[in-house]
Write a protein that holds these residues in place. Structure first.
Motif, short mmCIF file in Angstrom:
data_model
loop_
_atom_site.label_atom_id
_atom_site.label_comp_id
_atom_site.label_asym_id
_atom_site.label_seq_id
_atom_site.Cartn_x
_atom_site.Cartn_y
_atom_site.Cartn_z
N MET A 134 1.96 -19.15 -15.33
CA MET A 134 1.40 -19.62 -14.07
C MET A 134 1.85 -18.74 -12.90
O MET A 134 1.06 -18.42 -12.02
N VAL A 135 3.12 -18.37 -12.87
CA VAL A 135 3.62 -17.53 -11.78
C VAL A 135 2.92 -16.17 -11.82
O VAL A 135 2.50 -15.64 -10.78
N GLY A 136 2.80 -15.59 -13.01
CA GLY A 136 2.10 -14.31 -13.13
C GLY A 136 0.65 -14.41 -12.71
O GLY A 136 0.12 -13.53 -12.02
N HIS A 137 -0.01 -15.50 -13.12
CA HIS A 137 -1.42 -15.68 -12.78
C HIS A 137 -1.58 -15.86 -11.27
O HIS A 137 -2.48 -15.27 -10.66
N LEU A 138 -0.70 -16.66 -10.66
CA LEU A 138 -0.83 -16.91 -9.23
C LEU A 138 -0.52 -15.66 -8.41
O LEU A 138 -1.18 -15.39 -7.41
N SER A 139 0.49 -14.88 -8.81
CA SER A 139 0.80 -13.67 -8.05
C SER A 139 -0.31 -12.64 -8.20
O SER A 139 -0.64 -11.93 -7.26
N HIS A 140 -0.92 -12.58 -9.39
CA HIS A 140 -2.04 -11.66 -9.60
C HIS A 140 -3.23 -12.10 -8.74
O HIS A 140 -3.91 -11.26 -8.14
N ALA A 141 -3.48 -13.40 -8.67
CA ALA A 141 -4.59 -13.90 -7.85
C ALA A 141 -4.32 -13.65 -6.38
O ALA A 141 -5.24 -13.34 -5.61
N ASP A 142 -3.06 -13.76 -5.94
CA ASP A 142 -2.73 -13.48 -4.54
C ASP A 142 -2.95 -12.01 -4.21
O ASP A 142 -3.38 -11.68 -3.11
N MET A 143 -2.60 -11.13 -5.14
CA MET A 143 -2.75 -9.69 -4.89
C MET A 143 -4.22 -9.31 -4.75
O MET A 143 -4.55 -8.35 -4.04
N LYS A 144 -5.11 -10.03 -5.42
CA LYS A 144 -6.54 -9.72 -5.32
C LYS A 144 -7.08 -10.02 -3.93
O LYS A 144 -8.04 -9.41 -3.50
N ARG A 145 -6.46 -10.97 -3.23
CA ARG A 145 -6.96 -11.37 -1.93
C ARG A 145 -6.68 -10.33 -0.85
O ARG A 145 -7.36 -10.27 0.15
N TYR A 146 -5.65 -9.51 -1.02
CA TYR A 146 -5.28 -8.54 0.00
C TYR A 146 -6.07 -7.24 -0.19
O TYR A 146 -6.39 -6.84 -1.31
N ALA A 147 -6.34 -6.58 0.92
CA ALA A 147 -7.06 -5.31 0.86
C ALA A 147 -6.13 -4.23 0.31
O ALA A 147 -4.93 -4.26 0.54
N PRO A 148 -6.68 -3.27 -0.44
CA PRO A 148 -5.82 -2.18 -0.95
C PRO A 148 -5.32 -1.32 0.20
O PRO A 148 -5.91 -1.28 1.28
N LEU A 149 -4.22 -0.62 -0.04
CA LEU A 149 -3.63 0.23 0.98
C LEU A 149 -4.53 1.43 1.26
O LEU A 149 -5.14 1.99 0.35
N THR A 150 -4.56 1.84 2.52
CA THR A 150 -5.35 3.01 2.89
C THR A 150 -4.54 4.27 2.62
O THR A 150 -3.34 4.22 2.33
N ALA A 151 -5.19 5.41 2.74
CA ALA A 151 -4.52 6.69 2.51
C ALA A 151 -3.42 6.91 3.54
O ALA A 151 -2.37 7.46 3.23
N GLU A 152 -3.65 6.47 4.78
CA GLU A 152 -2.64 6.62 5.83
C GLU A 152 -1.40 5.78 5.52
O GLU A 152 -0.28 6.17 5.81
N GLN A 153 -1.61 4.60 4.95
CA GLN A 153 -0.48 3.73 4.62
C GLN A 153 0.32 4.27 3.43
O GLN A 153 1.50 3.98 3.32
N LYS A 154 -0.32 5.03 2.56
CA LYS A 154 0.36 5.55 1.39
C LYS A 154 1.15 6.83 1.65
O LYS A 154 2.05 7.16 0.89
N THR A 155 0.83 7.55 2.73
CA THR A 155 1.52 8.80 3.00
C THR A 155 2.92 8.53 3.55
O THR A 155 3.15 7.54 4.23
N ALA A 156 3.84 9.43 3.23
CA ALA A 156 5.21 9.30 3.72
C ALA A 156 5.25 9.72 5.19
O ALA A 156 4.65 10.72 5.58
N SER A 157 5.97 8.97 5.99
CA SER A 157 6.03 9.30 7.41
C SER A 157 7.31 10.08 7.70
O SER A 157 8.35 9.82 7.11
N THR A 158 7.19 11.05 8.57
CA THR A 158 8.36 11.84 8.98
C THR A 158 8.52 11.67 10.48
O THR A 158 7.53 11.60 11.22
N PRO A 159 9.75 11.57 10.94
CA PRO A 159 9.96 11.40 12.38
C PRO A 159 9.58 12.68 13.13
O PRO A 159 9.59 13.77 12.56
N PRO A 160 9.28 12.56 14.40
CA PRO A 160 8.90 13.75 15.18
C PRO A 160 10.10 14.66 15.43
O PRO A 160 11.25 14.26 15.27
N LEU A 161 9.79 15.90 15.80
CA LEU A 161 10.84 16.86 16.10
C LEU A 161 11.48 16.53 17.43
O LEU A 161 10.82 15.97 18.30
N PRO A 162 12.67 16.83 17.74
CA PRO A 162 13.70 17.43 16.89
C PRO A 162 14.34 16.36 16.00
O PRO A 162 14.62 15.25 16.43
N ARG A 163 14.55 16.72 14.76
CA ARG A 163 15.18 15.81 13.82
C ARG A 163 16.68 16.07 13.85
O ARG A 163 17.16 17.10 13.38
#
Length: 170
Positions: free
Chosen positions: A88-117
């Motif tokens: 039941m826990v697996g089924h409910l968490s899988h059903a919850d994940m279906k409700r959310y939109a998939p991540l966009t390409a911008e959300q998947k990219t690693a962010s780097t802080p601006p210069l000067p680091r």
């Protein structure tokens, strides 16, 4: 695709599943039959002695097969309930994940802080700092620009101070 079981009836489904498993487990356990009592299982084939009755000893035997069946049915019920909960826990968490939109390409990219680091590798810098501090606490060495003062390991300093008065000498 519809949820199975429906969310509004989830409690009813879980209680029904538990009742079904308890009923199935109770069906595994059977009481000893009357003909088994004559074979020495469940009751003595002969009467207990008067001495054992006066001493307060248990005068009836217990069937080892019955105990094994009860323990086995409890184990089956417990394993089924745990498996049901994980399903039941697996089924409910899988059903919850279906409700959310998939991540966009911008959300998947690693962010780097601006210069000067100022700190490029903060975890490595933090590790080096703690190695340096650990070295200062655990080893002998000089400090100060002209090496006038020395430091001793903290364990040695504590041994020297144990038992001494904290009051200043007159």
């Amino acid at each position: 695709m519809a949820d199975f079981p429906p969310r509004k009836h989830l409690g009813t489904w879980i209680m029904g599943l538990g009742g079904l498993m308890l009923g199935a487990g109770a069906g595994l356990v059977t009481l000893p039959k009357l003909d088994e009592a004559s074979k020495g299982r469940g009751r003595h084939s002969s009467l207990p002695s008067l001495k054992s009755v006066k001493a307060g000893h248990e005068v009836e035997d217990i069937s080892a097969a019955l105990v094994a069946k009860v323990l086995g049915s409890i184990a089956v019920i417990f394993a089924s309930l745990i498996g049901g909960v994980f399903f039941m826990v697996g089924h409910l968490s899988h059903a919850d994940m279906k409700r959310y939109a998939p991540l966009t390409a911008e959300q998947k990219t690693a962010s780097t802080p601006p210069l000067p680091r100022l700190q490029v590798h903060p975890l490595q810098d933090f590790g080096a700092y703690w190695r340096f501090e650990r070295h200062r606490l655990n080893y002998y060495g000089w400090y100060g620009p002209h090496h006038v003062h020395a430091r001793i390991p903290i364990a040695r300093a504590m041994k020297l101070e144990v038992g001494r008065s904290l009051d200043q000498a007159p």
